[in-house]
Design a protein around this motif. Structure first.
Motif, PDB file in Angstrom:
ATOM      1  N   HIS A  10       3.288  57.446 -10.229  1.00 36.06           N
ATOM      2  CA  HIS A  10       3.873  58.884 -10.165  1.00 36.06           C
ATOM      3  C   HIS A  10       3.367  60.310  -9.258  1.00 36.06           C
ATOM      4  N   THR A  11       4.650  60.963  -9.363  1.00 41.70           N
ATOM      5  CA  THR A  11       4.713  61.651  -7.866  1.00 41.70           C
ATOM      6  C   THR A  11       3.723  62.865  -7.979  1.00 41.70           C
ATOM      7  N   ALA A  12       4.508  63.213 -10.082  1.00 40.36           N
ATOM      8  CA  ALA A  12       4.096  64.601 -10.203  1.00 40.36           C
ATOM      9  C   ALA A  12       3.088  64.136 -10.993  1.00 40.36           C
ATOM     10  N   THR A  13       2.290  65.553 -11.099  1.00 41.83           N
ATOM     11  CA  THR A  13       0.631  65.742 -11.332  1.00 41.83           C
ATOM     12  C   THR A  13       1.030  65.441 -13.312  1.00 41.83           C
ATOM     13  N   PHE A  14       0.126  64.811 -14.504  1.00 48.99           N
ATOM     14  CA  PHE A  14      -0.171  64.285 -15.715  1.00 48.99           C
ATOM     15  C   PHE A  14       0.255  66.042 -16.026  1.00 48.99           C
ATOM     16  N   GLU A  15      -0.198  67.224 -15.861  1.00 48.12           N
ATOM     17  CA  GLU A  15      -0.320  68.548 -15.857  1.00 48.12           C
ATOM     18  C   GLU A  15       1.679  68.492 -15.946  1.00 48.12           C
TER      19      GLU A  15
END
Length: 79
Positions: A10-15
């Protein structure tokens, strides 16, 4: 034969992903008639994503400490 799981980087965080999901659900709900079953389901999913983000933030809080028993197990100590 063991089946290998595919991994996703993933390039974006979980949040960030939860916030994007909540926003998508709220945008989709705007296009539906107010009070419709489909709109209520989309709004519920948006609230669930926001709640998951909040719970994740609470769990990652530096003030939150695991129980002493778990700290002992993690350190390899026995009582």
């Amino acid at each position: 034969m063991v089946q290998k799981r595919s991994r996703i980087k993933h390039t974006a965080t979980f949040e960030e992903r939860l916030a994007e999901e909540a926003l998508r659900f709220r945008e989709a709900a705007k296009d539906l008639p107010p009070g419709s079953h489909a709109q209520e389901l989309l709004l519920r999913r948006a609230r669930q994503a926001e709640t998951a983000s909040h719970i994740n933030n609470c769990l990652r809080s530096p003030r939150l400490q695991p129980p002493k028993e778990l700290q002992n197990l993690a350190a390899g100590q026995k009582k």
